[in-house]
Scaffold this active site. Structure first.
Site, PDB file in Angstrom:
ATOM      1  N   ASP A  91      -3.914 -17.906   1.272  1.00 20.06           N
ATOM      2  CA  ASP A  91      -5.005 -18.567   0.547  1.00 20.06           C
ATOM      3  C   ASP A  91      -5.674 -19.612   1.442  1.00 20.06           C
ATOM      4  OD1 ASP A  91      -2.582 -19.944   0.423  1.00 20.06           O
ATOM      5  OD2 ASP A  91      -2.820 -20.606  -1.654  1.00 20.06           O
ATOM      6  N   ASP A 138     -12.407  -8.145   5.850  1.00 19.71           N
ATOM      7  CA  ASP A 138     -13.745  -8.076   5.246  1.00 19.71           C
ATOM      8  C   ASP A 138     -14.390  -9.454   5.246  1.00 19.71           C
ATOM      9  OD1 ASP A 138     -13.596  -5.344   4.673  1.00 19.71           O
ATOM     10  OD2 ASP A 138     -14.396  -5.595   2.642  1.00 19.71           O
ATOM     11  N   LYS A 142       2.530 -15.255   2.807  1.00 20.14           N
ATOM     12  CA  LYS A 142       2.582 -15.942   1.505  1.00 20.14           C
ATOM     13  C   LYS A 142       4.046 -16.274   1.257  1.00 20.14           C
ATOM     14  CE  LYS A 142       0.704 -17.536  -2.296  1.00 20.14           C
ATOM     15  NZ  LYS A 142      -0.227 -18.696  -2.302  1.00 20.14           N
ATOM     16  N   TYR A 150       0.824  -1.218   0.000  1.00 19.68           N
ATOM     17  CA  TYR A 150       0.000   0.000   0.000  1.00 19.68           C
ATOM     18  C   TYR A 150       0.856   1.266   0.000  1.00 19.68           C
ATOM     19  CZ  TYR A 150      -4.405  -2.396   0.838  1.00 19.68           C
ATOM     20  OH  TYR A 150      -5.524  -3.174   0.713  1.00 19.68           O
ATOM     21  N   ASP A 191      -6.448  -6.409   4.911  1.00 19.35           N
ATOM     22  CA  ASP A 191      -7.578  -5.700   4.308  1.00 19.35           C
ATOM     23  C   ASP A 191      -8.604  -6.717   3.812  1.00 19.35           C
ATOM     24  OD1 ASP A 191      -9.128  -3.687   3.178  1.00 19.35           O
ATOM     25  OD2 ASP A 191      -7.932  -3.571   1.338  1.00 19.35           O
TER      26      ASP A 191
HETATM   27  C1  IPM Z   1     -10.133  -0.433   4.854  1.00 20.39           C
HETATM   28  C2  IPM Z   1     -10.464   0.169   3.523  1.00 20.39           C
HETATM   29  C3  IPM Z   1      -9.297   1.055   3.095  1.00 20.39           C
HETATM   30  C4  IPM Z   1      -8.082   0.163   2.940  1.00 20.39           C
HETATM   31  C5  IPM Z   1      -9.531   1.904   1.837  1.00 20.39           C
HETATM   32  C6  IPM Z   1     -10.749   2.789   1.984  1.00 20.39           C
HETATM   33  C7  IPM Z   1      -8.324   2.738   1.500  1.00 20.39           C
HETATM   34  O1  IPM Z   1     -10.739  -0.825   2.589  1.00 20.39           O
HETATM   35  O2  IPM Z   1      -9.919   0.319   5.816  1.00 20.39           O
HETATM   36  O3  IPM Z   1     -10.110  -1.667   4.938  1.00 20.39           O
HETATM   37  O4  IPM Z   1      -7.891  -0.433   1.878  1.00 20.39           O
HETATM   38  O5  IPM Z   1      -7.333   0.043   3.894  1.00 20.39           O
HETATM   39 MG    MG Z   2     -10.881  -2.767   3.412  1.00 20.73          MG
END
Ligand code: IPM
Ligand code: MG
Length: 359
Positions: free
Chosen positions: A222, A250, A190, A135, A246
């Protein structure tokens, strides 16, 4: 206690208002100062993270953050897009340690996309490194390919990298967090393919020598993604890099039924922190008063615990949230077809009422 309040875009302002109402209902003194961030700041000041907003955030004890982003800014140059505000705050404040709990509340087991027996009682903490990895790695950009299958062709590239101190400090945070919970840490990498993540694995294993009481295992990302939907309760604390964290956070959020329930904390070395719901700005439901404010309210609780040394007040908020769930209040994201639904305000007001009822 000085709190920078950055509501941002989409549903950000509505949910932050409810978290503020909950904080105001505590017997504590806060100084709240608001500033625009994200698309709202781009509209107001021409930049997603204006210097005045960053200065306010840095000077505060903690930042309460809503969400940023809207499709209408997707065509702006990258440096002006709302997402740059959160990336800029993380970098400028040194918020390297991101805590993303994924808890499946017993009242909401039905909302998970997995079978109830797989998620009942689920309580995972994902610790995501937040200021390194691909990032932020340099160089990045577009160029004529120097080599590869199509030398000379237009290509884009990013740089994945981690330095030893960056891995060491997040590993210490993770081992210490594991000690306060089930004493089990899974490091996700990884290392079978990437140099960066072989190094990650080596350094995490070295740091482990200082925490012999914590059980450490390593998983490839994975496989970790697969295990999270196969048998998520095998995990206690997961530590991983910025990009894998990230994605996996989710995924883990969905196990719990609704990302609308999940708070997060991003801390620096001084325990100064930024607190935001794990979900985004949800522009499709912005302004409709239907968003779930609980993730933001629970983020305010994390703020009290991690940055403001008010663990008791944090616990009160968490108990109040449990009480409203127990009482059957449901925003649309956590409701079954047969449930009657409440909106953002009613949910926030119910938490405030539940706090008052504790006395
Ligand atoms: C998160 C979001 C952010 C990230 C974006 C909005 C830049 O997806 O906080 O997980 O990728 O870190
Ligand atoms: Mg995110």
């Amino acid at each position: 206690m000085k709190i920078a309040v950055l509501p941002g875009d989409g549903i950000g302002p509505e949910i932050v208002d409810e978290a503020l109402a909950v904080l105001r209902a505590l017997d504590l003194r806060f100084e709240f100062e608001r500033a625009p961030v994200g698309g709202a700041a781009y509209e107001a000041a021409g930049h997603p993270l204006p210097a005045s907003t960053l200065a306010l955030a840095k000077a505060a004890d903690a930042v309460l953050f809503g969400a940023v982003g809207d499709w209408k800014y997707d065509r702006l140059e990258r440096a002006l897009r709302p997402e740059q505000a959160i990336l800029g705050l993380r970098k400028a404040m040194g918020l390297f340690a991101n805590f993303r709990p994924a808890i499946c509340y017993p009242q909401l087991t039905h909302a998970s996309s997995l079978k109830p027996e797989l998620v009942a009682g689920l309580d995972i903490l994902i610790i995501r490194e937040l200021t390194g990895d691909i990032y932020f790695g340099q160089p990045r950009g577009r160029r004529a390919a120097p080599d590869g299958h199509f030398p000379g062709a237009e290509e884009a590239f990013d740089t994945m990298r981690y330095s030893r101190p960056e891995i060491e400090r997040i590993a210490h945070v993770a081992f210490q967090a594991a000690r306060k919970r089930g004493n089990k840490l899974t490091s996700v990498d990884k290392s079978n393919v990437l140099e960066t993540f072989q190094f990650w694995k080596d350094v995490v294993s070295e740091v482990h020598a200082e925490y012999p009481d914590v059980m450490l295992d390593h998983l490839y990302v994975d496989n970790a993604a697969m295990q999270l939907v196969k048998a998520p309760k095998q995990f206690d604390v997961i530590v991983t890099g910025n990009m894998f964290g990230d994605i996996l956070s989710d995924e883990a959020a969905m196990l719990t039924g609704s990302i609308g329930m999940l708070p997060s904390a991003s801390l620096n070395a001084n325990n100064q922190g930024l607190y935001e719901p794990s979900h985004g700005s949800a522009p499709d439901i912005a302004g409709k008063g239907v968003a779930n404010p609980l993730a933001t309210i629970l983020s305010a609780a994390m703020m009290l615990r991690y940055s403001l040394n008010q663990a008791e007040a944090a616990t009160r908020i968490e108990r109040a949230v449990l009480a409203v769930l127990e009482a059957g209040l449901r925003t649309a994201d956590i409701a079954r077809a047969s449930d009657s639904k409440v909106g953002t305000r009613a949910m926030g007001a119910a938490v405030v009422a539940a706090l008052a009822a504790q006395h």
